[in-house]
Design a protein around this motif. Structure first.
Motif, short mmCIF file in Angstrom:
data_model
loop_
_atom_site.label_atom_id
_atom_site.label_comp_id
_atom_site.label_asym_id
_atom_site.label_seq_id
_atom_site.Cartn_x
_atom_site.Cartn_y
_atom_site.Cartn_z
N GLU A 79 0.83 -1.19 0.00
CA GLU A 79 0.00 0.00 0.00
C GLU A 79 0.87 1.26 0.00
O GLU A 79 2.05 1.23 0.35
N PHE A 80 0.26 2.34 -0.44
CA PHE A 80 0.88 3.67 -0.44
C PHE A 80 -0.04 4.56 0.36
O PHE A 80 -1.23 4.67 0.04
N LYS A 81 0.49 5.21 1.39
CA LYS A 81 -0.37 6.01 2.27
C LYS A 81 0.37 7.28 2.68
O LYS A 81 1.39 7.21 3.36
N LYS A 82 -0.14 8.43 2.25
CA LYS A 82 0.49 9.70 2.59
C LYS A 82 -0.56 10.80 2.68
O LYS A 82 -1.62 10.71 2.08
N THR A 83 -0.21 11.84 3.43
CA THR A 83 -1.00 13.07 3.46
C THR A 83 -0.21 14.15 2.74
O THR A 83 0.98 14.35 3.02
N LYS A 84 -0.87 14.83 1.79
CA LYS A 84 -0.18 15.80 0.96
C LYS A 84 -0.84 17.17 1.08
O LYS A 84 -2.07 17.28 1.11
N ARG A 85 0.01 18.22 1.14
CA ARG A 85 -0.50 19.58 1.04
C ARG A 85 -0.99 19.80 -0.39
O ARG A 85 -0.31 19.43 -1.35
N LEU A 86 -2.18 20.39 -0.53
CA LEU A 86 -2.77 20.54 -1.85
C LEU A 86 -2.20 21.72 -2.64
O LEU A 86 -2.16 21.68 -3.87
#
Length: 354
Positions: A79-86
């Motif tokens: 899996e790939f799991k990240k939080t990104k600034r838009l």
């Protein structure tokens, strides 16, 4: 022997869940729904109660989730799991990051890869351009024979954004507008096609925002559901979930062609009335005008009357006489009509202009 809802009691459903986990190691919602006639909402409640009791564990999200007993040796899928600034985020570069992390080209069929790239970049771009959120969480996972992703933000919410921009009465009317396709709150930079095509090319698609859920299933047939979320499952902002088989034979170009009349332009749409109005018939001229809003940009409109037992004279007249006379070059097609609906439509078409 299949189970039937008429003889299944609440505990029996839980026993069926536990029995299947014991037999096959894990279970999905679809495994239970095939053997019962209970609703997804009722089944979800049974799963929540078993989780609360510590009897089972949940892996994954929404319809792609699977359940197992604590202590079972379940292989965790990549899996790939990240939080990104838009702000400043590029959806194509983010997809490239996902592709490299999960080696997608070696795991997916060529068609699945193309579909995933299209769907993922469209949904991430929606969060960037429309959510008004500062960041979004992105989760891409390989699960058995499926590839899926979830994009979640805590912004204004997709339905509320559409409601405000088009000055609609409520968020359900926003869903009605989404179902038509070609509707966007930012026409200078967007065609309004992303959610329409992404939902139709998926195996499973879900759009949750605040208290409403729009779900699509494309297995043996195309089906859509609009429902209210339970209080505990309400989403602040928007959560979009997509999944498709890793070796799918679906073809994105073939889907585009289904909604193209000429010149590779998205100019054909299919409206299912049962999703817009759950109870009662379409009666008034004002209901017709709301239905027709924005449809003048299409060249071929199919209105599906499945499960609709009747319509009002004013509604039929506005759609099949007034609108059609105003836009004679638009092909207006009615399908799945009951005898009553057919009669009202033919009557409207044959009415002499006053």
């Amino acid at each position: 022997m299949p189970y039937h809802s008429a003889i299944i009691l609440p505990m029996t459903v839980k026993e069926l869940i536990l029995k299947k986990i014991e037999r096959q190691g894990s279970v999905r919602s679809s495994d239970i729904l095939k053997e019962t006639n209970i609703t997804r909402q009722t089944l979800a409640q049974h799963f929540r109660e078993l989780i609360k009791q510590g009897a089972i564990l949940k892996f994954g999200a929404t319809k792609n989730a699977y359940y197992t007993k604590p202590g079972k040796n379940i292989k965790r899928e990549p899996e790939f799991k990240k939080t990104k600034r838009l702000k400043g985020l590029d959806e194509d570069l983010l997809f490239n990051e996902v592709e490299q992390s999960l080696s997608l080209k070696t795991r997916l069929s060529d068609q699945a890869y193309k579909i995933l790239r299209y769907a993922f970049t469209e949904m991430v771009n929606n969060a960037i351009e429309h959510s008004q959120a500062k960041s979004a969480s992105v989760w891409v996972h390989l699960d058995h024979d499926l590839i899926g992703f979830c994009v979640k933000d805590r912004g204004i919410g997709v339905f509320e954004n559409i409601r405000q921009k088009f000055k609609l009465n409520d968020q359900r009317e926003a869903i009605d507008l989404l179902l038509k396709g070609k509707q966007t709150t930012s026409p200078k930079g967007h065609s309004g096609e992303g959610i329409f095509f992404t939902s139709r090319i998926s195996d499973d698609f879900a759009l949750h925002s605040h208290g409403l859920s729009f779900e699509v299933e494309n297995h043996k047939q195309h089906d859509m559901f609009v429902s209210e979320l339970p209080q505990r499952e309400k989403v602040k902002g928007t959560s979009v979930v997509f999944s498709i088989k890793q070796k799918t034979r679906k073809n994105l170009k073939e889907l585009f062609d289904q909604f193209t009349v000429t010149d590779a332009t998205f100019d054909k749409t299919h409206i299912e009335l049962r999703l817009i109005k759950k109870e009662g018939a379409f009666v008034s001229r004002s209901e017709a005008k709301r239905l027709l809003y924005g449809l003048d940009s299409f060249r071929w409109i199919t209105i599906d009357f499945k499960n609709m037992t009747g319509i009002g004279q004013a509604f039929a007249d506005e759609v099949f006489r007034v609108f059609q006379n105003h836009y004679p070059d638009i092909r207006l097609e009615a399908v799945n009509m009951s005898d009553t609906v057919r009669f009202m439509i033919e009557r409207a078409k044959n009415t002499t202009l006053q």
